[in-house]
Design an enzyme around this catalytic site. Structure first.
Site, PDB file in Angstrom:
ATOM      1  N   ASN A 133       0.903  -1.258   0.126  1.00  0.00           N
ATOM      2  CA  ASN A 133       0.100   0.049  -0.108  1.00  0.00           C
ATOM      3  C   ASN A 133       0.926   1.134  -0.008  1.00  0.00           C
ATOM      4  O   ASN A 133       1.389   1.486   1.058  1.00  0.00           O
ATOM      5  CB  ASN A 133      -1.057  -0.018   1.117  1.00  0.00           C
ATOM      6  CG  ASN A 133      -1.685   1.284   1.465  1.00  0.00           C
ATOM      7  OD1 ASN A 133      -1.705   2.163   0.588  1.00  0.00           O
ATOM      8  ND2 ASN A 133      -2.481   1.367   2.743  1.00  0.00           N
ATOM      9  N   TRP A 134       1.081   1.778  -1.231  1.00  0.00           N
ATOM     10  CA  TRP A 134       1.947   2.984  -1.345  1.00  0.00           C
ATOM     11  C   TRP A 134       1.455   4.196  -0.609  1.00  0.00           C
ATOM     12  O   TRP A 134       2.173   5.035  -0.338  1.00  0.00           O
ATOM     13  CB  TRP A 134       2.072   3.149  -2.754  1.00  0.00           C
ATOM     14  CG  TRP A 134       3.107   2.328  -3.396  1.00  0.00           C
ATOM     15  CD1 TRP A 134       3.869   1.261  -2.908  1.00  0.00           C
ATOM     16  CD2 TRP A 134       3.554   2.307  -4.922  1.00  0.00           C
ATOM     17  NE1 TRP A 134       4.624   0.553  -3.764  1.00  0.00           N
ATOM     18  CE2 TRP A 134       4.396   1.166  -4.995  1.00  0.00           C
ATOM     19  CE3 TRP A 134       3.413   3.240  -5.713  1.00  0.00           C
ATOM     20  CZ2 TRP A 134       5.184   0.965  -6.227  1.00  0.00           C
ATOM     21  CZ3 TRP A 134       3.983   3.060  -7.046  1.00  0.00           C
ATOM     22  CH2 TRP A 134       4.912   1.885  -7.290  1.00  0.00           C
ATOM     23  N   LYS A 135       0.173   4.336  -0.309  1.00  0.00           N
ATOM     24  CA  LYS A 135      -0.216   5.545   0.527  1.00  0.00           C
ATOM     25  C   LYS A 135       0.202   6.701  -0.457  1.00  0.00           C
ATOM     26  O   LYS A 135      -0.199   6.630  -1.821  1.00  0.00           O
ATOM     27  CB  LYS A 135       0.342   5.754   1.723  1.00  0.00           C
ATOM     28  CG  LYS A 135       0.070   4.413   2.718  1.00  0.00           C
ATOM     29  CD  LYS A 135       0.425   4.513   4.198  1.00  0.00           C
ATOM     30  CE  LYS A 135       0.225   3.320   4.628  1.00  0.00           C
ATOM     31  NZ  LYS A 135       0.337   3.276   6.165  1.00  0.00           N
ATOM     32  N   HIS A 183      -9.167   1.552   5.140  1.00  0.00           N
ATOM     33  CA  HIS A 183      -7.633   1.757   5.701  1.00  0.00           C
ATOM     34  C   HIS A 183      -8.021   2.733   6.948  1.00  0.00           C
ATOM     35  O   HIS A 183      -8.604   3.618   6.975  1.00  0.00           O
ATOM     36  CB  HIS A 183      -6.627   2.209   4.821  1.00  0.00           C
ATOM     37  CG  HIS A 183      -5.440   2.118   5.385  1.00  0.00           C
ATOM     38  ND1 HIS A 183      -4.769   3.142   6.105  1.00  0.00           N
ATOM     39  CD2 HIS A 183      -4.421   1.262   5.089  1.00  0.00           C
ATOM     40  CE1 HIS A 183      -3.433   2.782   6.513  1.00  0.00           C
ATOM     41  NE2 HIS A 183      -3.400   1.515   6.062  1.00  0.00           N
ATOM     42  N   GLU A 229      -6.097   5.062   7.915  1.00  0.00           N
ATOM     43  CA  GLU A 229      -5.946   6.432   7.415  1.00  0.00           C
ATOM     44  C   GLU A 229      -7.175   7.141   6.916  1.00  0.00           C
ATOM     45  O   GLU A 229      -7.443   8.344   7.171  1.00  0.00           O
ATOM     46  CB  GLU A 229      -4.654   6.552   6.887  1.00  0.00           C
ATOM     47  CG  GLU A 229      -3.415   6.310   7.507  1.00  0.00           C
ATOM     48  CD  GLU A 229      -2.280   5.543   6.675  1.00  0.00           C
ATOM     49  OE1 GLU A 229      -2.248   5.746   5.379  1.00  0.00           O
ATOM     50  OE2 GLU A 229      -1.397   5.107   7.308  1.00  0.00           O
ATOM     51  N   GLU A 271      -5.244  -4.840  10.646  1.00  0.00           N
ATOM     52  CA  GLU A 271      -4.207  -3.594  10.763  1.00  0.00           C
ATOM     53  C   GLU A 271      -4.295  -3.099  12.069  1.00  0.00           C
ATOM     54  O   GLU A 271      -5.059  -2.138  12.077  1.00  0.00           O
ATOM     55  CB  GLU A 271      -4.132  -2.679   9.587  1.00  0.00           C
ATOM     56  CG  GLU A 271      -3.922  -3.505   8.123  1.00  0.00           C
ATOM     57  CD  GLU A 271      -3.107  -2.340   7.360  1.00  0.00           C
ATOM     58  OE1 GLU A 271      -2.148  -2.690   7.000  1.00  0.00           O
ATOM     59  OE2 GLU A 271      -4.021  -1.343   7.082  1.00  0.00           O
ATOM     60  N   GLY A 330       2.931   2.141  10.626  1.00  0.00           N
ATOM     61  CA  GLY A 330       3.768   3.604  10.592  1.00  0.00           C
ATOM     62  C   GLY A 330       4.490   3.652  11.974  1.00  0.00           C
ATOM     63  O   GLY A 330       5.171   4.874  11.823  1.00  0.00           O
ATOM     64  N   SER A 366       3.687  -2.157  10.329  1.00  0.00           N
ATOM     65  CA  SER A 366       5.135  -2.317  10.312  1.00  0.00           C
ATOM     66  C   SER A 366       5.516  -3.702   9.938  1.00  0.00           C
ATOM     67  O   SER A 366       6.620  -4.255  10.576  1.00  0.00           O
ATOM     68  CB  SER A 366       5.578  -1.724  11.767  1.00  0.00           C
ATOM     69  OG  SER A 366       5.154  -0.498  11.881  1.00  0.00           O
ATOM     70  N   GLY A 381       3.013  -1.154   4.191  1.00  0.00           N
ATOM     71  CA  GLY A 381       3.159   0.387   3.842  1.00  0.00           C
ATOM     72  C   GLY A 381       4.726   0.701   3.445  1.00  0.00           C
ATOM     73  O   GLY A 381       5.155   0.426   2.164  1.00  0.00           O
ATOM     74  N   GLY A 382       5.231   1.238   4.585  1.00  0.00           N
ATOM     75  CA  GLY A 382       6.742   1.690   4.350  1.00  0.00           C
ATOM     76  C   GLY A 382       7.532   0.617   3.540  1.00  0.00           C
ATOM     77  O   GLY A 382       8.414   1.136   2.694  1.00  0.00           O
TER      78      GLY A 382
HETATM   79  P1  13P Z   1       3.315   0.288   7.632  1.00  0.00           P
HETATM   80  O1  13P Z   1       3.879  -0.804   7.056  1.00  0.00           O
HETATM   81  O2  13P Z   1       4.044   1.558   6.898  1.00  0.00           O
HETATM   82  O3  13P Z   1       3.224   0.327   8.981  1.00  0.00           O
HETATM   83  O4  13P Z   1       1.880   0.630   6.981  1.00  0.00           O
HETATM   84  C1  13P Z   1       0.915  -0.614   7.085  1.00  0.00           C
HETATM   85  C2  13P Z   1      -0.333  -0.122   6.434  1.00  0.00           C
HETATM   86  O5  13P Z   1      -0.876   0.935   6.666  1.00  0.00           O
HETATM   87  C3  13P Z   1      -0.483  -0.772   5.176  1.00  0.00           C
HETATM   88  O6  13P Z   1      -1.626  -0.512   4.858  1.00  0.00           O
END
Ligand code: 13P
Length: 251
Positions: free
Chosen positions: A9-11, A95, A97, A167, A173, A213, A234-235
């Protein structure tokens, strides 16, 4: 047997040119790693470029959200049909966020989920508890309730196109990862809830990912757990080397 799915998930990261460079680099790195499905969920404006760059490879492309109306006066929004037409296969819905910053509720998550499924998209449905809920010992109730509300009105046939991503919000994050045991236990609670709604077979077949994470250092341990069928990353999905290590761990 259920599928393992590793999804990035590149956000709000990566421009179209960066997308092209990233996927061109990634394609040979993950070639032949076919024991899991590989998905990259990218910003809307990167989708067409991603689809083109991933053509003929084992990488699938997804969006990060979708509106629930088929069309109409919703300035700035994107419909499921628009996504389908440019080659999008998956879409992330709910998500944390979106829930935290953009007023997403279980009701709108449910509407989006139904609209995406009706259009033939595969849904990666995100849910999970916040820190206070885990500390109060109500994680199981929270994820069970989200599962029920978010899937309301989704048929057993449609459920085959749903992946659930557990999640925990406190792990996103933050560098704080759920322990493999916590991830396994809560994914197990979600699976039991799916069993109560759709029966044991559906619960055994559904892919439940862990996200929060997950990285090249901890993926193997997390993915080894019975109830963890993949990751939403994510990251660590923004670096081809790290993402490849995670895909390899799933293989
Ligand atoms: P991180 O892997 O950066 O913690 O993000 C997880 C995430 O929100 C995937 O959707």
């Amino acid at each position: 047997m259920r599928k393992t799915v590793i999804a990035g998930n590149w956000k709000m990261n990566m421009t179209p040119s960066a997308t092209k460079a990233f996927i061109t680099e990634l394609v040979p790195m993950v070639k032949g790693m076919d024991k899991c499905d590989i998905v990259l969920c990218v910003p809307y404006v990167d989708i067409a470029t991603a689809v083109e760059a991933a053509k003929g490879s084992n990488i699938h492309v997804g969006a990060e959200n979708v509106h629930f109306a088929p069309s109409g006066a919703y300035t700035g929004e994107i419909s499921a049909d628009m996504l389908k037409e440019i080659g999008t296969e998956y879409v992330v819905i709910g998500h944390s966020e979106r829930r935290q910053y953009f007023g997403e509720t279980d009701e709108t998550v449910n509407l989006r989920t139904k609209a995406a499924l009706a259009a033939g998209l595969k849904v990666i449905l995100c849910l999970g508890e916040v820190k206070e809920q885990r500390l109060s010992g109500i994680t199981d109730e929270v994820v069970a309730m989200q599962t029920k509300l978010d899937l309301a009105g989704v048929s057993a046939e449609e459920l085959k196109n749903v992946i659930i991503a557990y999640e925990p919000v406190w792990a996103i994050g933050t560098g704080l990862t759920a322990t493999p045991e916590q991830a396994d236990e809560t994914c197990g609670v979600i699976r039991k809830t799916v069993a109560a709604l759709y029966g044991d077979k559906a619960a055994q077949d559904i892919t439940i990912q862990y996200g929060g994470s997950m990285n090249d250092g901890n993926a193997k341990e997390l993915l080894a757990k019975e109830n963890v069928d993949g990751g939403l990353i994510g990251g660590a999905s923004l670096k081809t080397e790290k993402f490849t290590v995670i895909v390899k761990a799933a293989n």
